[in-house]
Design a protein around this motif. Structure first.
Motif, short mmCIF file in Angstrom:
data_model
loop_
_atom_site.label_atom_id
_atom_site.label_comp_id
_atom_site.label_asym_id
_atom_site.label_seq_id
_atom_site.Cartn_x
_atom_site.Cartn_y
_atom_site.Cartn_z
N ARG A 117 0.82 -1.20 0.00
CA ARG A 117 0.00 0.00 0.00
C ARG A 117 0.86 1.26 0.00
O ARG A 117 0.53 2.26 -0.64
CB ARG A 117 -0.92 0.00 1.23
CG ARG A 117 -2.03 -1.04 1.17
CD ARG A 117 -2.93 -0.93 2.39
NE ARG A 117 -4.01 -1.91 2.35
CZ ARG A 117 -4.94 -2.03 3.28
NH1 ARG A 117 -4.93 -1.21 4.35
NH2 ARG A 117 -5.89 -2.93 3.17
N ARG A 145 2.06 1.82 -3.49
CA ARG A 145 0.95 2.30 -4.32
C ARG A 145 0.65 3.77 -4.06
O ARG A 145 0.36 4.53 -5.00
CB ARG A 145 -0.31 1.46 -4.07
CG ARG A 145 -0.24 0.04 -4.63
CD ARG A 145 -1.45 -0.77 -4.20
NE ARG A 145 -1.40 -2.14 -4.64
CZ ARG A 145 -1.92 -2.62 -5.77
NH1 ARG A 145 -2.57 -1.79 -6.58
NH2 ARG A 145 -1.82 -3.88 -6.09
N PHE A 187 8.91 -1.85 -7.98
CA PHE A 187 7.80 -2.71 -8.39
C PHE A 187 8.37 -3.99 -8.98
O PHE A 187 8.82 -4.01 -10.13
CB PHE A 187 6.92 -2.00 -9.42
CG PHE A 187 6.01 -0.97 -8.84
CD1 PHE A 187 4.71 -1.31 -8.46
CD2 PHE A 187 6.44 0.33 -8.66
CE1 PHE A 187 3.86 -0.36 -7.92
CE2 PHE A 187 5.59 1.30 -8.11
CZ PHE A 187 4.31 0.94 -7.74
#
Length: 228
Positions: free
Chosen positions: A11, A14, A95
């Motif tokens: 999270r 993100r 990522f």
């Protein structure tokens, strides 16, 4: 069509991505476009109100595509050097299991040299019409979002219509999973030997078997991501 993944982005990561996208699209991109337009005009871009030339548009796309593939491959490969990786490129590789918007998650230096410059040079150097540039840019963004999406539309209608590129998506997903090789266009990786390990482990077919629940001993040791 979903590729096998390890754990997805946290999270926190993100949220960092959302903040980055808001800044890039709300501030950086408009300012950069305003500053760049005089350069495009100097290089021969006609006024936006000029008629769009019907002849040569396909050729313009081909030239832009070739310049982008060459520029991205070599700049991306350079970013994986010991000198530049931690300083410039490591941010993007936060990522491991990518999502489509992560295509734009990059440091300023990487965004300028490896993303923006290869994407615009084909239209900039040849003075393409603004509408032609917009169409090319939309195609380029679709391409990079697709290969970061975590999906490979192998056998789908979109692949037969040349609207998606399953092999490119698989190769780039592998690049993020193991952080080596597979730097860009498949033909350049093949010619330069930077996809040899990927191919030796079974390539895209092995990746698809992992998704479907099948694997061999060689694939287990290949560095391919585990199914979750």
């Amino acid at each position: 069509y979903k590729l096998p993944r390890r754990a997805g982005p946290s999270r926190v990561l993100r949220r960092r991505l959302v903040v980055s996208l808001v800044v890039n699209h709300g501030v950086t991109t408009p300012v950069s476009a305003a500053l760049a337009y005089p350069v495009f005009a100097y290089c021969g871009m006609p006024p936006p109100t000029a008629p769009v030339p019907t002849a040569g548009v396909a050729w313009a796309m081909c030239v832009a595509h070739l310049i982008n593939e060459l520029g991205f491959y070599w700049s991306h490969r350079a970013l994986h050097s010991k000198l530049l990786y931690k300083r410039v490129h490591a941010r993007h590789h936060a990522f491991v299991a990518t999502i489509a918007p992560a295509a734009e998650f990059a440091s300023f230096g990487e965004a300028l040299v490896s993303n923006t410059a290869p994407s615009i040079l084909g239209c900039l150097l040849f003075g393409r019409h603004l509408l032609v540039f917009w169409v090319w840019l939309a195609l380029r963004l679709q391409q990079t979002y697709e290969v970061h999406s975590g999906y490979a539309f192998h056998g789908a209608l979109t692949e037969y219509l040349l609207l998606t590129q399953a092999d490119a998506a698989i190769e780039h997903d592998h690049h993020h999973a193991v952080n080596r090789g597979c730097f860009g266009a498949l033909w350049l990786d093949y010619l330069c030997g930077t996809m040899d390990a990927f191919v030796a482990a079974g390539g895209g077919e092995a990746y698809r078997r992992r998704r479907e629940g099948f694997s061999t001993a060689a694939e287990e040791d290949s560095g391919f991501p585990e199914r979750t």
